[in-house]
Design a protein around this motif. Structure first.
Motif, PDB file in Angstrom:
ATOM      1  N   ALA A  84      63.677  23.710  36.732  1.00  0.00           N
ATOM      2  CA  ALA A  84      63.736  23.399  35.293  1.00  0.00           C
ATOM      3  C   ALA A  84      62.903  24.389  34.492  1.00  0.00           C
ATOM      4  CB  ALA A  84      63.223  21.981  35.042  1.00  0.00           C
ATOM      5  N   ALA A  85      63.428  24.807  33.371  1.00  0.00           N
ATOM      6  CA  ALA A  85      62.715  25.744  32.491  1.00  0.00           C
ATOM      7  C   ALA A  85      63.499  25.924  31.210  1.00  0.00           C
ATOM      8  CB  ALA A  85      62.582  27.108  33.186  1.00  0.00           C
ATOM      9  N   ARG A  86      62.843  26.495  30.228  1.00  0.00           N
ATOM     10  CA  ARG A  86      63.562  27.053  29.067  1.00  0.00           C
ATOM     11  C   ARG A  86      63.649  28.542  29.334  1.00  0.00           C
ATOM     12  NH1 ARG A  86      63.287  24.220  24.158  1.00  0.00           N
ATOM     13  NH2 ARG A  86      64.137  26.085  23.198  1.00  0.00           N
ATOM     14  N   THR A  87      64.865  29.083  29.284  1.00  0.00           N
ATOM     15  CA  THR A  87      65.064  30.431  29.816  1.00  0.00           C
ATOM     16  C   THR A  87      65.421  31.487  28.764  1.00  0.00           C
ATOM     17  OG1 THR A  87      67.361  29.889  30.273  1.00  0.00           O
ATOM     18  CG2 THR A  87      65.806  29.525  32.057  1.00  0.00           C
ATOM     19  N   ASN A  88      65.443  31.101  27.491  1.00  0.00           N
ATOM     20  CA  ASN A  88      65.807  32.102  26.488  1.00  0.00           C
ATOM     21  C   ASN A  88      64.628  33.043  26.185  1.00  0.00           C
ATOM     22  OD1 ASN A  88      65.196  29.422  25.598  1.00  0.00           O
ATOM     23  ND2 ASN A  88      65.294  30.161  23.501  1.00  0.00           N
ATOM     24  N   PHE A  89      64.935  34.328  26.050  1.00  0.00           N
ATOM     25  CA  PHE A  89      63.882  35.337  25.851  1.00  0.00           C
ATOM     26  C   PHE A  89      63.213  35.231  24.480  1.00  0.00           C
ATOM     27  CE2 PHE A  89      66.147  38.423  28.945  1.00  0.00           C
ATOM     28  CZ  PHE A  89      65.519  37.808  30.018  1.00  0.00           C
ATOM     29  N   ASP A  90      63.850  34.539  23.518  1.00  0.00           N
ATOM     30  CA  ASP A  90      63.241  34.457  22.180  1.00  0.00           C
ATOM     31  C   ASP A  90      62.496  33.130  21.983  1.00  0.00           C
ATOM     32  OD1 ASP A  90      65.409  32.815  22.177  1.00  0.00           O
ATOM     33  OD2 ASP A  90      66.277  33.572  20.295  1.00  0.00           O
ATOM     34  N   ILE A  91      62.175  32.471  23.060  1.00  0.00           N
ATOM     35  CA  ILE A  91      61.451  31.190  22.995  1.00  0.00           C
ATOM     36  C   ILE A  91      60.067  31.410  22.368  1.00  0.00           C
ATOM     37  CG2 ILE A  91      60.487  31.520  25.306  1.00  0.00           C
ATOM     38  CD1 ILE A  91      60.781  28.598  25.854  1.00  0.00           C
ATOM     39  N   GLY A  92      59.586  30.410  21.614  1.00  0.00           N
ATOM     40  CA  GLY A  92      58.247  30.494  21.012  1.00  0.00           C
ATOM     41  C   GLY A  92      57.159  30.279  22.059  1.00  0.00           C
ATOM     42  N   ARG A  93      55.944  30.763  21.752  1.00  0.00           N
ATOM     43  CA  ARG A  93      54.869  30.707  22.747  1.00  0.00           C
ATOM     44  C   ARG A  93      54.505  29.275  23.126  1.00  0.00           C
ATOM     45  NH1 ARG A  93      51.464  34.888  24.455  1.00  0.00           N
ATOM     46  NH2 ARG A  93      49.432  34.268  25.234  1.00  0.00           N
ATOM     47  N   ASP A  94      54.465  28.381  22.126  1.00  0.00           N
ATOM     48  CA  ASP A  94      54.035  27.019  22.403  1.00  0.00           C
ATOM     49  C   ASP A  94      55.045  26.289  23.311  1.00  0.00           C
ATOM     50  OD1 ASP A  94      52.209  24.866  22.044  1.00  0.00           O
ATOM     51  OD2 ASP A  94      53.804  23.912  20.865  1.00  0.00           O
ATOM     52  N   THR A  95      56.323  26.422  22.981  1.00  0.00           N
ATOM     53  CA  THR A  95      57.355  25.778  23.815  1.00  0.00           C
ATOM     54  C   THR A  95      57.340  26.377  25.215  1.00  0.00           C
ATOM     55  OG1 THR A  95      58.688  25.537  21.836  1.00  0.00           O
ATOM     56  CG2 THR A  95      59.819  25.203  23.917  1.00  0.00           C
ATOM     57  N   ALA A  96      57.191  27.698  25.291  1.00  0.00           N
ATOM     58  CA  ALA A  96      57.164  28.364  26.608  1.00  0.00           C
ATOM     59  C   ALA A  96      56.008  27.821  27.439  1.00  0.00           C
ATOM     60  CB  ALA A  96      57.031  29.870  26.423  1.00  0.00           C
ATOM     61  N   ARG A  97      54.851  27.644  26.801  1.00  0.00           N
ATOM     62  CA  ARG A  97      53.696  27.141  27.542  1.00  0.00           C
ATOM     63  C   ARG A  97      53.958  25.709  28.039  1.00  0.00           C
ATOM     64  NH1 ARG A  97      50.170  26.861  23.810  1.00  0.00           N
ATOM     65  NH2 ARG A  97      49.076  28.819  24.038  1.00  0.00           N
ATOM     66  N   ARG A  98      54.486  24.869  27.126  1.00  0.00           N
ATOM     67  CA  ARG A  98      54.673  23.447  27.481  1.00  0.00           C
ATOM     68  C   ARG A  98      55.727  23.268  28.565  1.00  0.00           C
ATOM     69  NH1 ARG A  98      56.871  20.037  24.442  1.00  0.00           N
ATOM     70  NH2 ARG A  98      57.792  21.504  23.022  1.00  0.00           N
ATOM     71  N   VAL A  99      56.896  23.926  28.373  1.00  0.00           N
ATOM     72  CA  VAL A  99      58.019  23.650  29.287  1.00  0.00           C
ATOM     73  C   VAL A  99      57.915  24.475  30.579  1.00  0.00           C
ATOM     74  CG1 VAL A  99      60.532  23.552  29.519  1.00  0.00           C
ATOM     75  CG2 VAL A  99      59.480  23.165  27.284  1.00  0.00           C
ATOM     76  N   ASN A 100      57.442  25.699  30.469  1.00  0.00           N
ATOM     77  CA  ASN A 100      57.483  26.557  31.660  1.00  0.00           C
ATOM     78  C   ASN A 100      56.161  26.585  32.437  1.00  0.00           C
ATOM     79  OD1 ASN A 100      60.050  27.026  30.844  1.00  0.00           O
ATOM     80  ND2 ASN A 100      59.727  29.124  30.166  1.00  0.00           N
ATOM     81  N   ALA A 101      55.035  26.584  31.727  1.00  0.00           N
ATOM     82  CA  ALA A 101      53.757  26.679  32.452  1.00  0.00           C
ATOM     83  C   ALA A 101      53.165  25.285  32.703  1.00  0.00           C
ATOM     84  CB  ALA A 101      52.784  27.553  31.661  1.00  0.00           C
ATOM     85  N   ASP A 102      52.947  24.497  31.622  1.00  0.00           N
ATOM     86  CA  ASP A 102      52.317  23.179  31.814  1.00  0.00           C
ATOM     87  C   ASP A 102      53.180  22.280  32.704  1.00  0.00           C
ATOM     88  OD1 ASP A 102      50.489  24.181  30.073  1.00  0.00           O
ATOM     89  OD2 ASP A 102      51.015  22.890  28.382  1.00  0.00           O
ATOM     90  N   ALA A 103      54.498  22.305  32.490  1.00  0.00           N
ATOM     91  CA  ALA A 103      55.373  21.414  33.270  1.00  0.00           C
ATOM     92  C   ALA A 103      55.364  21.805  34.747  1.00  0.00           C
ATOM     93  CB  ALA A 103      56.801  21.442  32.712  1.00  0.00           C
ATOM     94  N   THR A 104      55.237  23.099  35.028  1.00  0.00           N
ATOM     95  CA  THR A 104      55.173  23.517  36.440  1.00  0.00           C
ATOM     96  C   THR A 104      53.911  22.943  37.088  1.00  0.00           C
ATOM     97  OG1 THR A 104      56.421  25.521  35.985  1.00  0.00           O
ATOM     98  CG2 THR A 104      55.102  25.531  37.986  1.00  0.00           C
TER      99      THR A 104
END
Ligand SMILES: NC(=O)c1ccc[n+]([C@@H]2O[C@H](COP(=O)([O-])OP(=O)(O)OC[C@H]3O[C@@H](n4cnc5c(N)ncnc54)[C@H](OP(=O)(O)O)[C@@H]3O)[C@@H](O)[C@H]2O)c1
Length: 375
Positions: A88-108
């Motif tokens: 699971a991840a958000r995979t778009n390259f134009d994702i904002g930093r906060d969403t990227a942190r929450r969905v890709n880093a914190d969720a991992t």
């Protein structure tokens, strides 16, 4: 003993293909976690998964809802798991930093915390990306990145953050990190059912919205199919495969230079009468400064197609100036019979599909309807 395997993002492009392969190649029982806002979305996702995995598989499959950005999202899942594949991840390259942190880093980290409570776990496989190594150039080893690294966009950064957290905070887990290449087609036929930056860039070139190409012609591109990638993922879930970082990607000598990719793409475009009528020239390569200037200059043009085209390429254009050689000897040792990458023939087949279907607007000759809308 039958293994229980959890797959997060199980209804995503790679999650689903991994599930299909696990069902076909193993007798594992599967727990499929999906994000669902409400019961209706969960029911829709369940029926799609049932359809896509085949009726006989049902007894081996359990679907659970889990938004991984929430606290203890997997609390309802029994902890007798042998393996977790975190897709699971958000995979778009134009994702904002906060969403990227929450969905890709914190969720991992949250999934890893759950993994730590599973006493029988022998593998936690995190799906990352080759570009988690950011703007580094040269030889890249199959190891976790050390020291400060610049990234071209927040997506890359968040994947690197997730990798570091696994290595630093969850050293006690049997983790593996699979850094994946850019997936351009489902298989070697060039069929496309998920559109990403690669396909969208080709679309803009085809319609004449991109007249300069950012990048160095010699920059190697690591392009793969979903079939190769899902096979490799399943291989890395097996208990006999050792943990650590893997470049689940073509070998450096199978990577294709950007300039050769562009030539192949335009050779295919120029077979199309409508493209030929537009009399478009092949784009020149430009340096990063010139490209950044053009992106800035078009900001005032608002929602015009040309401005949108430039902005969509901008988040990954810097990588086209950062040549890398991704060593994959650990992967080759663990997967000696891995198929060879198809390189430029795969680019040609994919491009022919894109032109033939006009990026999914028209049905493919084999009747396949893409299930994703181009960004
Ligand atoms: N495809 C590629 O070319 C590629 C290349 C390199 C690396 N990867 C990596 O491979 C993995 C799978 O990629 P993919 O192409 O299969 O992506 P995808 O098709 O976009 O699937 C992502 C999945 O994650 C789910 N998800 C998103 N936010 C979530 C949340 N908050 N909680 C729970 N689930 C959530 C999505 O559910 P919804 O649809 O409901 O949001 C979807 O099921 C990702 O980690 C990606 O970074 C992919």
């Amino acid at each position: 003993m039958t293994r229980r395997v959890l797959v997060t993002g199980a209804d995503g492009y790679l999650g689903l293909r991994t599930v299909q392969r696990l069902l076909a190649e193993t007798d594992d029982r599967l727990v499929l976690s999906v994000r669902a806002a409400d019961r209706t979305e969960l029911a829709d996702k369940k029926s799609r998964l049932e359809r896509e995995t085949g009726t006989t598989a049902h007894r081996r499959v359990e679907v659970v809802p889990a938004d991984l950005t929430e606290d203890a999202p997997l609390a309802g899942v029994a902890t007798d798991l042998a393996c977790i594949v975190h897709a699971a991840a958000r995979t778009n390259f134009d994702i904002g930093r906060d969403t990227a942190r929450r969905v890709n880093a914190d969720a991992t980290a949250r999934v890893a915390e759950f993994a730590a409570a599973c006493p029988r776990l022998d593998r936690f496989l995190f799906l990352s990306t080759l570009v988690s190594v950011g703007c580094r150039t040269g030889d890249i080893a199959e190891t976790v990145t050390e020291g400060d690294v610049e990234h071209a966009n927040h997506y890359e950064w968040s994947k690197e953050q997730a990798e570091r957290r696994l290595a630093e905070r969850f050293a006690h887990l049997p983790w593996s990190i699979a850094r994946l290449s850019t997936i351009v087609a489902d298989d070697d036929t060039g069929r496309v059912t998920q559109y990403n930056a690669f396909h969208n860039t080709l679309k803009m070139l085809f319609y004449g919205l991109l007249s300069l190409m950012p990048g160095l012609p010699d920059t190697p591109l690591y392009l793969a199919t979903a079939e190769f990638t899902a096979r490799g993922i399943v291989r890395l879930t097996r208990p006999e495969t050792v943990g650590g970082v893997y470049h689940l990607a073509p070998s450096p000598d199978e990577a294709v230079p950007l300039g050769d990719v562009m030539n192949t793409v335009f050779d295919i475009f120029e077979r199309d009468p409508a493209f030929v009528r537009r009399r478009l020239l092949r784009p020149e390569f430009c340096d990063l400064g010139t490209f950044a200037f053009m992106v800035d200059a078009t900001r005032g043009l608002g929602a015009s197609p040309a401005a949108g085209a430039l902005r969509s390429v901008a988040p990954f254009s810097e990588q086209m100036f950062r040549p890398k050689r991704f060593d994959n000897s650990r992967l080759r040792a663990s997967w000696p019979d891995a198929p060879a990458a198809s390189g430029l023939p795969l680019v040609a087949a994919t491009c022919a599909t894109l032109v033939g279907t006009r990026w999914g607007r028209n049905p493919a000759p084999n009747g396949v309807t893409p299930d994703a809308v181009p960004q």
